[in-house]
Design an enzyme around this catalytic site. Structure first.
Site, mmCIF file in Angstrom:
data_model
loop_
_atom_site.group_PDB
_atom_site.id
_atom_site.type_symbol
_atom_site.label_atom_id
_atom_site.label_comp_id
_atom_site.label_asym_id
_atom_site.label_seq_id
_atom_site.Cartn_x
_atom_site.Cartn_y
_atom_site.Cartn_z
ATOM 1 N N GLU A 1 0.864 -1.189 0.000
ATOM 2 C CA GLU A 1 0.000 0.000 0.000
ATOM 3 C C GLU A 1 0.898 1.235 0.000
ATOM 4 O O GLU A 1 1.692 1.460 0.921
ATOM 5 C CB GLU A 1 -0.958 0.040 1.194
ATOM 6 C CG GLU A 1 -1.851 1.280 1.093
ATOM 7 C CD GLU A 1 -3.078 1.274 1.985
ATOM 8 O OE1 GLU A 1 -3.383 0.241 2.589
ATOM 9 O OE2 GLU A 1 -3.730 2.337 2.070
ATOM 10 N N ASP B 1 -2.375 12.205 -2.714
ATOM 11 C CA ASP B 1 -2.551 13.668 -2.717
ATOM 12 C C ASP B 1 -2.852 14.157 -4.130
ATOM 13 O O ASP B 1 -2.064 13.932 -5.048
ATOM 14 C CB ASP B 1 -1.291 14.338 -2.184
ATOM 15 C CG ASP B 1 -1.006 13.907 -0.745
ATOM 16 O OD1 ASP B 1 -1.835 14.189 0.132
ATOM 17 O OD2 ASP B 1 0.043 13.265 -0.526
HETATM 18 C C1 LIG Z 1 -4.157 11.973 1.338
HETATM 19 S S1 LIG Z 1 -3.180 10.872 2.246
HETATM 20 C C2 LIG Z 1 -4.078 9.330 2.131
HETATM 21 C C3 LIG Z 1 -3.624 8.330 3.143
HETATM 22 C C4 LIG Z 1 -4.372 6.985 3.110
HETATM 23 N N1 LIG Z 1 -4.188 6.305 1.834
HETATM 24 C C5 LIG Z 1 -5.820 7.148 3.441
HETATM 25 O O1 LIG Z 1 -6.686 6.959 2.565
HETATM 26 O O2 LIG Z 1 -6.101 7.500 4.603
HETATM 27 C C6 LIG Z 1 -1.806 10.569 1.128
HETATM 28 C C7 LIG Z 1 -0.640 9.899 1.817
HETATM 29 O O3 LIG Z 1 0.361 9.612 0.850
HETATM 30 C C8 LIG Z 1 1.623 9.882 1.423
HETATM 31 N N2 LIG Z 1 2.576 10.112 0.344
HETATM 32 C C9 LIG Z 1 2.533 11.086 -0.599
HETATM 33 N N3 LIG Z 1 3.565 10.972 -1.434
HETATM 34 C C10 LIG Z 1 4.292 9.891 -1.003
HETATM 35 C C11 LIG Z 1 5.482 9.270 -1.466
HETATM 36 N N4 LIG Z 1 6.154 9.745 -2.535
HETATM 37 N N5 LIG Z 1 5.944 8.208 -0.809
HETATM 38 C C12 LIG Z 1 5.290 7.724 0.276
HETATM 39 N N6 LIG Z 1 4.155 8.259 0.753
HETATM 40 C C13 LIG Z 1 3.662 9.338 0.121
HETATM 41 C C14 LIG Z 1 1.368 11.102 2.304
HETATM 42 O O4 LIG Z 1 2.355 11.253 3.294
HETATM 43 C C15 LIG Z 1 0.001 10.778 2.875
HETATM 44 O O5 LIG Z 1 0.090 10.064 4.093
#
Ligand SMILES: C[S@@+](CC[C@H](N)C(=O)[O-])C[C@H]1O[C@@H](n2cnc3c(N)ncnc32)[C@H](O)[C@@H]1O
Length: 243
Positions: free
Chosen positions: A70, A145
């Protein structure tokens, strides 16, 4: 009490590639609570994976089982649910957001899991440095995001560079599950996969509670706002080199 250094999502593996200036996230480390910090410190040796070490499922899990990654697992609500529901399978979560990983580890303290591991790292670094070819059966990317402003679209994670990596690490027939509450991002994801011959059987579903997703706070927020959630499922198509 053994105290371990906290995982550092900012330390980059030495891949020889030039430093990427564009990231899909903004660092928000300030919100790490003392309890989350403690959970990370105490539990990282058990659950944490090192982005600088090549990943081997047999070494990490002591078995070869279906493996799900994930990406951007946040506070791990979905990942933990799946790992508990499918003990015969293995799961890896990746996120740069240590407060989220700390929240997940706090929940695991009273009820540990043997089939779950975590990277506190940029997924692009994990893919470049750690994951071998065809090691994954499923990839989940939920509520990535959206970077809705046009000038920020270049920060979106689901884009051709990620697809190149996913084509390499997914086994033939492996699946990618995506969900977003941003219509523009959903359309861009769909277009990216549709234009890539390494992926196929695209199924676009709206407001469909995919079996492999439990509602997270991002999904609930979309529901409160009356915003559609767009689900995509993509299959890695057999390629001649994979046999
Ligand atoms: C909007 S949140 C959604 C989190 C989760 N999937 C949910 O539905 O609750 C997006 C997540 O992606 C992570 N993220 C964004 N770019 C990333 C990257 N390049 N590598 C790892 N994590 C990343 C952010 O830190 C954040 O926790």
């Amino acid at each position: 009490m053994l105290r371990l250094p906290l995982p550092d999502a900012t330390r980059r593996p030495e891949t020889g590639s030039a430093r990427r200036p564009i990231r899909s996230y903004v660092r928000r480390e300030g919100r790490l609570t003392p309890a989350q910090r403690q959970a990370l410190t105490l539990c990282w040796s058990r659950y944490g994976l090192d982005v600088h070490a090549p990943f081997d499922a047999q070494t990490v899990f002591g078995r070869r089982a279906p493996l799900t990654l994930e990406i951007g697992c946040g506070d791990g609500v979905n990942l933990e649910t799946l790992a508990r529901r499918f003990p015969e399978e293995d799961f890896i979560g990746v996120d740069v957001y240590r407060p989220g990983l700390g929240a997940l580890l706090r929940r695991l303290v009273p009820s540990p899991l043997t089939n779950l591991r975590l990277y506190a790292a940029d997924i692009m670094d994990v893919l470049e440095a750690a994951l071998p070819e065809t090691c994954l059966d499923r990839v989940l990317i939920f509520f990535s995001d959206p970077w809705p402003k046009r000038r920020h679209h270049k920060r979106r994670l689901v884009a051709p560079p990620l697809l190149d990596h996913l084509a390499r690490v997914l086994r033939n027939g492996g699946r990618i599950y995506l969900a977003t509450d941003d219509a523009g991002y959903g359309a861009a994801m769909t277009a990216s996969f549709a234009a890539d011959s390494r992926f196929g059987q695209l199924v676009v579903r709206r407001n469909d509670p995919v079996a492999l997703r439990v509602p997270t706070r991002f999904e609930r927020r979309a529901q409160r706002r009356g915003v559609d959630v767009h689900d995509l499922q993509v299959t890695r198509i057999r390629s001649p080199v994979q046999g």
